[in-house]
Design a protein around this motif. Sequence first.
Motif, PDB file in Angstrom:
ATOM      1  N   LYS A 125       5.018  -8.741  -6.616  1.00 15.12           N
ATOM      2  CA  LYS A 125       4.742  -7.452  -6.369  1.00 15.12           C
ATOM      3  C   LYS A 125       6.025  -6.624  -6.775  1.00 15.12           C
ATOM      4  O   LYS A 125       5.696  -5.543  -7.398  1.00 15.12           O
ATOM      5  CB  LYS A 125       4.217  -7.171  -4.720  1.00 15.12           C
ATOM      6  N   ARG A 184      -6.228  -0.432  -3.862  1.00 18.21           N
ATOM      7  CA  ARG A 184      -5.239   0.730  -3.247  1.00 18.21           C
ATOM      8  C   ARG A 184      -3.877   0.640  -3.808  1.00 18.21           C
ATOM      9  O   ARG A 184      -3.360   1.626  -4.058  1.00 18.21           O
ATOM     10  CB  ARG A 184      -5.335   0.873  -1.749  1.00 18.21           C
ATOM     11  N   GLN A 185      -3.460  -0.536  -4.243  1.00 16.41           N
ATOM     12  CA  GLN A 185      -1.937  -0.622  -4.699  1.00 16.41           C
ATOM     13  C   GLN A 185      -2.118  -0.535  -6.257  1.00 16.41           C
ATOM     14  O   GLN A 185      -2.221  -1.229  -6.988  1.00 16.41           O
ATOM     15  CB  GLN A 185      -1.515  -2.004  -4.096  1.00 16.41           C
ATOM     16  N   VAL A 190      -0.867  -1.549   5.780  1.00 10.03           N
ATOM     17  CA  VAL A 190      -0.755  -0.562   4.568  1.00 10.03           C
ATOM     18  C   VAL A 190      -1.217  -0.881   3.300  1.00 10.03           C
ATOM     19  O   VAL A 190      -1.327  -1.946   2.920  1.00 10.03           O
ATOM     20  CB  VAL A 190       0.884   0.048   4.540  1.00 10.03           C
ATOM     21  N   ASP A 199       4.924  -3.998   6.714  1.00 15.25           N
ATOM     22  CA  ASP A 199       3.806  -4.007   7.505  1.00 15.25           C
ATOM     23  C   ASP A 199       3.914  -4.722   8.740  1.00 15.25           C
ATOM     24  O   ASP A 199       2.914  -5.616   9.289  1.00 15.25           O
ATOM     25  CB  ASP A 199       2.478  -4.662   6.569  1.00 15.25           C
ATOM     26  N   ASN A 200       5.132  -5.202   9.161  1.00 21.03           N
ATOM     27  CA  ASN A 200       5.230  -6.006  10.323  1.00 21.03           C
ATOM     28  C   ASN A 200       6.578  -5.495  11.347  1.00 21.03           C
ATOM     29  O   ASN A 200       7.552  -4.814  10.625  1.00 21.03           O
ATOM     30  CB  ASN A 200       5.275  -7.514  10.092  1.00 21.03           C
ATOM     31  N   ILE A 229      13.474  -9.618   2.889  1.00 19.30           N
ATOM     32  CA  ILE A 229      14.401  -8.572   3.209  1.00 19.30           C
ATOM     33  C   ILE A 229      15.457  -9.302   4.350  1.00 19.30           C
ATOM     34  O   ILE A 229      16.615  -8.794   4.533  1.00 19.30           O
ATOM     35  CB  ILE A 229      13.992  -7.147   3.984  1.00 19.30           C
ATOM     36  N   ASP A 283      10.577  -7.073  -2.346  1.00 24.12           N
ATOM     37  CA  ASP A 283       9.133  -7.490  -1.644  1.00 24.12           C
ATOM     38  C   ASP A 283       9.032  -9.013  -2.049  1.00 24.12           C
ATOM     39  O   ASP A 283       9.577  -9.543  -2.741  1.00 24.12           O
ATOM     40  CB  ASP A 283       7.934  -6.884  -2.286  1.00 24.12           C
ATOM     41  N   ASN A 340      -5.788  -6.381  -3.051  1.00 23.89           N
ATOM     42  CA  ASN A 340      -4.544  -5.377  -3.129  1.00 23.89           C
ATOM     43  C   ASN A 340      -4.950  -4.204  -4.181  1.00 23.89           C
ATOM     44  O   ASN A 340      -4.698  -3.146  -4.010  1.00 23.89           O
ATOM     45  CB  ASN A 340      -3.263  -5.790  -3.383  1.00 23.89           C
ATOM     46  N   GLY A 400       0.862  -1.009   0.003  1.00 24.59           N
ATOM     47  CA  GLY A 400       0.041   0.094   0.058  1.00 24.59           C
ATOM     48  C   GLY A 400       0.769   1.341   0.039  1.00 24.59           C
ATOM     49  O   GLY A 400       0.828   2.286  -0.871  1.00 24.59           O
ATOM     50  N   ASP A 455       6.132 -10.885  -1.651  1.00 22.69           N
ATOM     51  CA  ASP A 455       4.975 -11.338  -1.782  1.00 22.69           C
ATOM     52  C   ASP A 455       4.358 -11.275  -3.385  1.00 22.69           C
ATOM     53  O   ASP A 455       5.087 -10.464  -4.085  1.00 22.69           O
ATOM     54  CB  ASP A 455       3.852 -10.367  -0.971  1.00 22.69           C
TER      55      ASP A 455
HETATM   56  N1  LIG Z   1      10.385  -9.726   5.495  1.00 24.67           N
HETATM   57  C1  LIG Z   1       9.867  -9.024   4.167  1.00 24.67           C
HETATM   58  N2  LIG Z   1      10.594  -8.620   3.190  1.00 24.67           N
HETATM   59  C2  LIG Z   1      10.114  -8.025   1.982  1.00 24.67           C
HETATM   60  N3  LIG Z   1       8.931  -7.562   2.017  1.00 24.67           N
HETATM   61  C3  LIG Z   1       8.189  -7.703   3.113  1.00 24.67           C
HETATM   62  C4  LIG Z   1       8.408  -8.374   4.137  1.00 24.67           C
HETATM   63  N4  LIG Z   1       7.638  -8.540   5.155  1.00 24.67           N
HETATM   64  C5  LIG Z   1       6.565  -7.652   4.493  1.00 24.67           C
HETATM   65  N5  LIG Z   1       6.917  -7.435   3.300  1.00 24.67           N
HETATM   66  C6  LIG Z   1       5.943  -6.691   2.193  1.00 24.67           C
HETATM   67  O1  LIG Z   1       5.649  -5.523   2.893  1.00 24.67           O
HETATM   68  C7  LIG Z   1       4.474  -4.893   2.054  1.00 24.67           C
HETATM   69  C8  LIG Z   1       3.502  -4.267   2.971  1.00 24.67           C
HETATM   70  O2  LIG Z   1       2.550  -3.798   2.438  1.00 24.67           O
HETATM   71  P1  LIG Z   1       0.873  -3.863   2.794  1.00 24.67           P
HETATM   72  O3  LIG Z   1       0.538  -3.841   4.559  1.00 24.67           O
HETATM   73  O4  LIG Z   1       0.061  -3.064   1.979  1.00 24.67           O
HETATM   74  O5  LIG Z   1       0.602  -5.249   2.676  1.00 24.67           O
HETATM   75  P2  LIG Z   1      -0.275  -6.220   1.848  1.00 24.67           P
HETATM   76  O6  LIG Z   1      -0.300  -7.489   2.132  1.00 24.67           O
HETATM   77  O7  LIG Z   1      -0.323  -5.807   0.434  1.00 24.67           O
HETATM   78  O8  LIG Z   1      -1.955  -5.576   2.350  1.00 24.67           O
HETATM   79  P3  LIG Z   1      -2.851  -6.339   3.371  1.00 24.67           P
HETATM   80  O9  LIG Z   1      -2.061  -6.982   4.472  1.00 24.67           O
HETATM   81  O10 LIG Z   1      -3.781  -5.077   3.754  1.00 24.67           O
HETATM   82  O11 LIG Z   1      -3.533  -7.331   2.674  1.00 24.67           O
HETATM   83  C9  LIG Z   1       3.666  -6.221   1.525  1.00 24.67           C
HETATM   84  O12 LIG Z   1       3.717  -6.135   0.267  1.00 24.67           O
HETATM   85  C10 LIG Z   1       4.701  -7.347   2.154  1.00 24.67           C
HETATM   86  O13 LIG Z   1       4.887  -8.344   1.005  1.00 24.67           O
END
Ligand SMILES: Nc1ncnc2c1ncn2[C@@H]1O[C@H](COP(=O)(O)OP(=O)(O)OP(=O)(O)O)[C@@H](O)[C@H]1O
Length: 614
Positions: free
Chosen positions: A68, A55-56, A614, A115-116, A94, A44, A52, A23, A46
């Motif tokens: 992504k 908003r993405q 996000v 997001d974590n 990462i 990323d 998604n 996001g 994912d």
């Molecule tokens: N360890 C990591 N390494 C790389 N990317 C990461 C890691 N942890 C999280 N991410 C990425 O950070 C991004 C956070 O974006 P966002 O919160 O919008 O996630 P999302 O999964 O797309 O949304 P939602 O959780 O609302 O469905 C995600 O695309 C996620 O894959």
Amino acid sequence: MSWREKQTAMLAEKKVLMVGAGGIGCELLKNIVLAGFRDIHVIDLDTIDVSNLNRQFLFRREHVGKSKAEVATAAGLRIAPDAEVKIVFDHDSIFSEKFNYEFFKQFAFVLNALDNRSARNHVNRMCMSTHVPLIDGGTAGYLGQVRTMVRGATECYECVPKDENKKSFPGCTIRNTPSEHIHCTVWSKHVFNQLFGEVDIDDDVSPDMDDEEAKEKLEVTDEGMESGDGPKEEGGDAKLEEEEEEGGKGEEQKEKPSNTRMMAEESGYNPEIIFNKLFVDDIHYLLKMANLWKERRPPVPQPFGELATENAGSSTISTAAQMDPAQRVWTPAENGDEFRKAVEELRVRKAAAPDGILSWDKDDDAAMRFVAACANIRAVIFGIPMKSLFEIKSMAGNIIPAIATTNAIIAGIMTVDALRIAAGHADKIASSILLPVPNFRGMVVIPEPVVKPNPSCYTCSAKREVTMRVNVEKMTVETLRDKVLMGALGVGAPDVMEATTSKVILSSEPGETDGLLGDTLSLHGLSMGGRLLVEDFDSSDELRLVVLQAAAFDDVTFEIVSDEKPEVKEEGEEEEEMAEKMEDATIGKKRKTMDETEFPVKKARVEEEEEISV
Ligand SMILES: Nc1ncnc2c1ncn2[C@@H]1O[C@H](COP(=O)(O)OP(=O)(O)OP(=O)(O)O)[C@@H](O)[C@H]1O
Ligand SMILES: [Zn+2]
């Protein structure tokens, strides 16, 4: 060269790392390309989910299931087709070893769009260890935050320990006196764990007979115990537990609600018996604490066979939604039926589970229906309006809506900070908070004062810091002691503590930690690397060991990536000076008239992992 040309050339030189292409990441990538950055690395782990797409905006329907990082990169390159933009990507976590010390070192700064908390912690450690500035953005609904962190000048992401055990509601509210539906939902999740999951004694669901509120008033009028409005004939001889040392009431015989798990097991997980224990027997215990109900509506037990078939309470869901069973509020009888069906299904699944334990998951249909039904029956008992499965799911799953506008604003602020750092205006760095509603001055984006590093922070305080690569799955504590610490690093008598858990894994006291010597480092909180605090008992010297994972290494191989002594004077002075400058130049002047009381929100933090979406 005009200032614009100079600016363009300067930005083109800066290598930027963006972690997360969700996001915030999508907004941010667009922004930094448009702002003029020309050398960008996107990471990323994912793939794109259909959810998604709202908003993405770099992603389209045809991209669902694709990487992504890859799709965002392709879209980013199309944003400025005439410019010489280089964007490379990694579809990877990462935490991967390839993103090592040297990798981080090449960037002018890092943008976190994650997001974590664990990934944020990791990037923070890498940035602090490599002295690369970090700009971290996070959002939770309408709330957002940008934090810019520079080693030695500002606090880092880990300078203030996060509260891992946040308990939102007092136990007695959950167990005895719920007044909102969320209290019933939290209680129901605990019931799920008591019945089917790992029993946590802190999450007891039975009436809390030690409720201070009940006790305190009982001292004034003991008769109150018998004067409750609710049914009291059953178990009327039971006496409330009193823990007074000298009051004399302690001798009274005490009867306690039965243990939920034991009762369920003894009944063979009979749904009706469980139901009546939770919603009749336990409620009678609550009613005996009559003082709780003097100024509250007393709870009304709901026997399984007597549940109403019509709805008294209502929810805010529109009539159009009434057609969808997930959005419609079930009647008490329907809740009873859902309860029965869910218990029957979960009983079978529990018996088949390898460890005999189920874990609660909002996306597990039976588990979610169980919690929704339980929460609604409890709501009926306490006169709280029931809610739909859909509404309860969003509360139980801690789902905070991701709001595109919040992400866009946060990404915008991050971009401004990125431009400042790129231009060398470290003295103008500020962290910011985005409020859901304007404050008394009509502001929604609030600059936060720069906070200096915590001198005892495990990540960024000035200490000798050794960064090394080992295979944490293979290297033992003994090898760490003999080959790395006493061997390569010359520590005479090492005492070693894992920084996050504060667990001692090696003691210089003979024999004290011998039982751990054969353990691999991964068994001690270093499953993907981490930090160890090492003290030499002989010399009292301290050092911080940053451990990076190297899966290709065997059990004895290690590589010292860097060995930094505490900051040399000039550098320390320089950074301190910068911190002071920041305070004066940015917030200090602006905020002179704003004292703490006028500005309570500035302490708000968006940092609970589950809450950052996000
Ligand atoms: N360890 C990591 N390494 C790389 N990317 C990461 C890691 N942890 C999280 N991410 C990425 O950070 C991004 C956070 O974006 P966002 O919160 O919008 O996630 P999302 O999964 O797309 O949304 P939602 O959780 O609302 O469905 C995600 O695309 C996620 O894959
Ligand atoms: Zn720190």
